[in-house]
Design a protein around this motif. Structure first.
Motif, PDB file in Angstrom:
ATOM      1  N   SER A 258      -0.212 -26.081 -21.758  1.00  0.00           N
ATOM      2  CA  SER A 258       0.496 -27.223 -22.139  1.00  0.00           C
ATOM      3  C   SER A 258       1.722 -26.831 -22.574  1.00  0.00           C
ATOM      4  CB  SER A 258      -0.429 -27.684 -23.638  1.00  0.00           C
ATOM      5  OG  SER A 258      -0.678 -26.485 -24.314  1.00  0.00           O
ATOM      6  N   TYR A 259       2.426 -27.679 -23.193  1.00  0.00           N
ATOM      7  CA  TYR A 259       3.843 -27.972 -23.720  1.00  0.00           C
ATOM      8  C   TYR A 259       3.467 -28.150 -25.275  1.00  0.00           C
ATOM      9  CZ  TYR A 259       4.698 -27.846 -18.731  1.00  0.00           C
ATOM     10  OH  TYR A 259       4.431 -27.541 -17.568  1.00  0.00           O
ATOM     11  N   LEU A 260       4.098 -27.382 -25.975  1.00  0.00           N
ATOM     12  CA  LEU A 260       3.837 -27.491 -27.276  1.00  0.00           C
ATOM     13  C   LEU A 260       4.936 -28.312 -28.132  1.00  0.00           C
ATOM     14  CD1 LEU A 260       2.341 -26.313 -29.991  1.00  0.00           C
ATOM     15  CD2 LEU A 260       4.150 -24.583 -30.153  1.00  0.00           C
ATOM     16  N   ILE A 261       4.431 -29.452 -28.819  1.00  0.00           N
ATOM     17  CA  ILE A 261       5.206 -30.339 -29.482  1.00  0.00           C
ATOM     18  C   ILE A 261       5.506 -30.172 -30.942  1.00  0.00           C
ATOM     19  CG2 ILE A 261       5.597 -32.886 -29.892  1.00  0.00           C
ATOM     20  CD1 ILE A 261       3.847 -33.518 -27.409  1.00  0.00           C
ATOM     21  N   GLN A 262       4.444 -29.909 -31.552  1.00  0.00           N
ATOM     22  CA  GLN A 262       4.242 -29.984 -33.018  1.00  0.00           C
ATOM     23  C   GLN A 262       3.128 -28.992 -33.488  1.00  0.00           C
ATOM     24  OE1 GLN A 262       6.445 -30.487 -35.236  1.00  0.00           O
ATOM     25  NE2 GLN A 262       5.461 -31.276 -37.208  1.00  0.00           N
ATOM     26  N   GLU A 263       3.572 -27.910 -34.415  1.00  0.00           N
ATOM     27  CA  GLU A 263       2.513 -27.252 -34.743  1.00  0.00           C
ATOM     28  C   GLU A 263       2.403 -27.165 -36.482  1.00  0.00           C
ATOM     29  OE1 GLU A 263       0.874 -22.466 -34.862  1.00  0.00           O
ATOM     30  OE2 GLU A 263       2.754 -23.256 -33.766  1.00  0.00           O
ATOM     31  N   THR A 264       1.334 -27.610 -37.055  1.00  0.00           N
ATOM     32  CA  THR A 264       1.476 -27.649 -38.605  1.00  0.00           C
ATOM     33  C   THR A 264       0.102 -26.704 -38.823  1.00  0.00           C
ATOM     34  OG1 THR A 264      -0.153 -29.752 -38.836  1.00  0.00           O
ATOM     35  CG2 THR A 264       2.277 -30.040 -38.450  1.00  0.00           C
ATOM     36  N   LYS A 265      -0.070 -26.856 -40.227  1.00  0.00           N
ATOM     37  CA  LYS A 265      -1.220 -26.098 -40.720  1.00  0.00           C
ATOM     38  C   LYS A 265      -2.513 -26.789 -40.637  1.00  0.00           C
ATOM     39  CE  LYS A 265      -1.080 -28.307 -45.658  1.00  0.00           C
ATOM     40  NZ  LYS A 265      -1.076 -28.043 -46.801  1.00  0.00           N
ATOM     41  N   ASP A 266      -2.453 -27.952 -40.126  1.00  0.00           N
ATOM     42  CA  ASP A 266      -3.718 -29.001 -40.020  1.00  0.00           C
ATOM     43  C   ASP A 266      -3.897 -29.124 -38.634  1.00  0.00           C
ATOM     44  OD1 ASP A 266      -4.144 -29.175 -42.879  1.00  0.00           O
ATOM     45  OD2 ASP A 266      -2.493 -30.885 -42.824  1.00  0.00           O
ATOM     46  N   TRP A 267      -2.937 -29.560 -37.751  1.00  0.00           N
ATOM     47  CA  TRP A 267      -3.261 -29.690 -36.276  1.00  0.00           C
ATOM     48  C   TRP A 267      -1.896 -29.436 -35.656  1.00  0.00           C
ATOM     49  CZ3 TRP A 267       0.946 -32.719 -34.930  1.00  0.00           C
ATOM     50  CH2 TRP A 267       1.543 -33.473 -36.003  1.00  0.00           C
ATOM     51  N   VAL A 268      -2.204 -29.362 -34.074  1.00  0.00           N
ATOM     52  CA  VAL A 268      -1.133 -28.979 -33.168  1.00  0.00           C
ATOM     53  C   VAL A 268      -1.302 -30.118 -32.118  1.00  0.00           C
ATOM     54  CG1 VAL A 268      -0.606 -27.341 -31.149  1.00  0.00           C
ATOM     55  CG2 VAL A 268      -1.437 -26.329 -33.188  1.00  0.00           C
ATOM     56  N   MET A 269       0.025 -30.540 -31.775  1.00  0.00           N
ATOM     57  CA  MET A 269       0.198 -31.579 -30.769  1.00  0.00           C
ATOM     58  C   MET A 269       0.889 -31.001 -29.534  1.00  0.00           C
ATOM     59  SD  MET A 269       1.798 -35.224 -31.156  1.00  0.00           S
ATOM     60  CE  MET A 269       3.270 -35.056 -31.741  1.00  0.00           C
ATOM     61  N   TYR A 270       0.257 -31.289 -28.330  1.00  0.00           N
ATOM     62  CA  TYR A 270       0.802 -30.812 -27.227  1.00  0.00           C
ATOM     63  C   TYR A 270       0.650 -31.479 -26.013  1.00  0.00           C
ATOM     64  CZ  TYR A 270      -4.119 -30.150 -26.357  1.00  0.00           C
ATOM     65  OH  TYR A 270      -5.409 -30.423 -26.109  1.00  0.00           O
ATOM     66  N   ILE A 271       1.373 -31.362 -24.866  1.00  0.00           N
ATOM     67  CA  ILE A 271       1.282 -32.198 -23.686  1.00  0.00           C
ATOM     68  C   ILE A 271       0.406 -31.394 -22.693  1.00  0.00           C
ATOM     69  CG2 ILE A 271       2.247 -33.142 -21.772  1.00  0.00           C
ATOM     70  CD1 ILE A 271       5.052 -33.624 -23.546  1.00  0.00           C
ATOM     71  N   ASP A 272      -0.695 -31.899 -22.412  1.00  0.00           N
ATOM     72  CA  ASP A 272      -1.680 -31.151 -21.296  1.00  0.00           C
ATOM     73  C   ASP A 272      -0.901 -31.088 -20.203  1.00  0.00           C
ATOM     74  OD1 ASP A 272      -4.004 -31.251 -19.319  1.00  0.00           O
ATOM     75  OD2 ASP A 272      -4.739 -30.027 -21.169  1.00  0.00           O
ATOM     76  N   LYS A 273      -0.763 -29.676 -19.577  1.00  0.00           N
ATOM     77  CA  LYS A 273      -0.358 -29.677 -18.372  1.00  0.00           C
ATOM     78  C   LYS A 273      -0.839 -30.341 -17.283  1.00  0.00           C
ATOM     79  CE  LYS A 273       1.700 -26.204 -14.986  1.00  0.00           C
ATOM     80  NZ  LYS A 273       1.861 -24.757 -14.743  1.00  0.00           N
ATOM     81  N   SER A 274      -2.259 -30.197 -17.095  1.00  0.00           N
ATOM     82  CA  SER A 274      -2.944 -30.797 -16.050  1.00  0.00           C
ATOM     83  C   SER A 274      -2.965 -32.254 -15.859  1.00  0.00           C
ATOM     84  CB  SER A 274      -4.415 -30.216 -15.956  1.00  0.00           C
ATOM     85  OG  SER A 274      -5.072 -30.558 -17.248  1.00  0.00           O
TER      86      SER A 274
ATOM     87  N   THR B 216      -6.060 -27.289 -36.002  1.00  0.00           N
ATOM     88  CA  THR B 216      -5.620 -25.881 -36.049  1.00  0.00           C
ATOM     89  C   THR B 216      -6.760 -24.829 -36.290  1.00  0.00           C
ATOM     90  OG1 THR B 216      -3.400 -26.578 -37.029  1.00  0.00           O
ATOM     91  CG2 THR B 216      -4.043 -24.201 -37.258  1.00  0.00           C
ATOM     92  N   SER B 217      -7.665 -25.355 -37.049  1.00  0.00           N
ATOM     93  CA  SER B 217      -8.742 -24.490 -37.408  1.00  0.00           C
ATOM     94  C   SER B 217      -9.655 -24.169 -36.233  1.00  0.00           C
ATOM     95  CB  SER B 217      -9.743 -25.314 -38.603  1.00  0.00           C
ATOM     96  OG  SER B 217     -10.104 -26.314 -37.890  1.00  0.00           O
ATOM     97  N   LEU B 218      -9.596 -24.969 -35.024  1.00  0.00           N
ATOM     98  CA  LEU B 218     -10.391 -24.497 -34.060  1.00  0.00           C
ATOM     99  C   LEU B 218      -9.499 -23.609 -32.913  1.00  0.00           C
ATOM    100  CD1 LEU B 218     -11.400 -28.283 -33.080  1.00  0.00           C
ATOM    101  CD2 LEU B 218     -12.695 -26.430 -34.070  1.00  0.00           C
TER     102      LEU B 218
END
Length: 316
Positions: free
Chosen positions: A270-286, A295-297
Motif C-alpha cells: 500500500s501507499y502510506l498516508i498517515q500513521e498514528t498511535k491508534d490507526w494507520v491510513m493507507y491506499i491499498d495498491k490492488s 495500529t495494535s493489529l
C-alpha cells in the motif's frame, strides 16, 4: 533576526496552528480527520507550508519597492514583474512533480505539447536570470545585456500570460500550482492600491459615515478576520491538493511512501498516508481504496522503493 528573537515563542504556536489546518485539510480529501492535539507532525507541516509561502513571497517581491508598492505599478515594471511571477509555477511544478508539462499532457494535442515545452523553457530561463540578476548583478546598471533582457521581458509577458492560462486550463495539477504561487502578486497590488488611497488622503468607510469610531474599528477587525480566513481557505485548498502531497515528509509535506503493512493474517502492499498511535491510513495498491487499520493489529511496516502508480481516490 530581530523579529525572530522578539517573537520566537509565538513561532512554534503559529506553525502548529497552520500545520493543523493544512494536514487536516489534506486528510479531509480522503474523508478523514485527525484531532489529536499533541502531534509533532503539525509543526512540521506548518513549517513546510510557511516555508513554501516565504519562498513565494521573497521571489514575488524581487525588484519591487515593498515600502511603496504603487511605484511598481507602471507598465515598464508591471510587465517584467508579471513575467517573473507567472514563470515561477513552471519551476515549482517541475521540482514537485519531477516532470515537465509536456510529459503529463501526452493525450493533448501536439500543438499544446509544443507550446508547453517552449513556455517551460522560457520560464526556467526567466527564473534563472532573475536569481542571477540578484546574486551577480546588483544595482541598476544599464548594460547592453540588461537592456536586452528588459526588452525581452516586456515583450514576452503578455504572450506568456496567455499561454500559462491555456496550459492551466488543460492541466489541473499545473493550475493548482499556479494558484498556490501567484496569489502574492495580487496581494502586492492590493497593498499598492491601499497606499495610493492613503497618499491621496482617501479613507475607506466600511460602515455608515455617522457610525462611531469604536464601532468602525470593530467592524474593520471582524472584516479583517473574515478576509484572513477566506484567503487561508483559498490558499490551503490549492496547497494541500497539489503542493503538500508532493513535498517529502521530512520537509513538512505528505509525500506518499510505498510500504508493506504486515499483520498476523495478511500483508498489505500500500501507499502510506498517515500513521498514528491508534490507526494507520493507507491506499491499498490492488484496489486503490483508502483504508484504515488499527495500529495494535500491525506487526511491522516495511518501507519499499516504489512510486505510486494508482490513482488517489479522494473524496470530492
Amino acid at each position: 533576526m530581530g523579529l525572530i528573537e522578539k517573537h520566537w515563542i509565538k513561532i512554534p504556536a503559529v506553525l502548529y496552528v497552520v500545520g493543523f489546518i493544512v494536514h487536516n485539510a489534506y486528510l479531509s480529501s480522503f474523508g478523514s480527520y485527525e484531532f489529536q492535539l499533541v502531534q509533532a507532525k503539525y509543526i512540521l507541516s506548518g513549517f513546510g507550508a510557511v516555508g513554501f509561502s516565504v519562498i513565494c513571497i521573497v521571489y514575488t517581491g524581487i525588484r519591487v519597492n515593498l515600502s511603496n508598492v504603487s511605484k511598481s505599478l507602471t507598465i515598464d515594471k508591471v510587465l517584467p514583474w508579471s513575467l517573473r511571477v507567472i514563470s515561477f509555477p513552471y519551476v515549482i511544478y517541475a521540482i514537485l512533480y519531477g516532470k515537465e508539462l509536456f510529459e503529463i499532457g501526452r493525450d493533448a494535442k501536439d500543438s499544446l505539447i509544443l507550446i508547453g515545452v517552449l513556455a517551460s523553457l522560457i520560464a526556467h530561463a526567466v527564473v534563472a536570470f532573475t536569481i542571477l540578476d540578484i546574486a551577480l548583478m546588483p544595482g541598476d546598471n544599464e548594460s547592453r545585456l540588461k537592456k536586452t533582457l528588459s526588452f525581452l521581458s516586456r515583450a514576452l509577458s503578455i504572450p506568456m500570460l496567455i499561454v500559462t492560462l491555456v496550459i492551466a486550463w488543460n492541466i489541473p495539477e499545473f493550475s493548482g500550482v499556479v494558484k498556490a504561487t501567484t496569489y502574492f502578486f495580487f496581494g502586492y497590488v492590493g497593498i499598492a492600491m491601499s497606499q495610493d488611497d492613503k497618499s491621496l488622503g482617501i479613507e475607506s468607510n466600511y460602515t455608515d459615515p455617522e457610525t462611531k469610531e469604536k464601532y468602525e474599528n470593530i467592524y474593520q477587525v471582524v472584516f479583517g478576520i473574515i478576509a484572513m480566513f477566506f484567503v487561508l481557505w483559498t490558499v490551503v485548498g490549492s496547497y494541500t491538493k497539489y503542493i503538500y502531497p508532493k513535498i517529502p515528509v521530512a520537509l513538512g509535506g505528505a509525500k506518499l511512501e510505498f510500504v508493506s503493512i504486515k499483520t498476523k493474517e495478511k500483508v498489505y502492499d500500500s501507499y502510506l498516508i498517515q500513521e498514528t498511535k491508534d490507526w494507520v491510513m493507507y491506499i491499498d495498491k490492488s484496489s486503490g481504496q483508502v483504508e484504515k487499520i488499527k495500529t495494535s493489529l500491525i506487526e511491522k511496516i516495511v518501507f519499499k522503493d516504489e512510486l505510486p502508480n494508482q490513482p488517489l481516490k479522494r473524496k470530492e
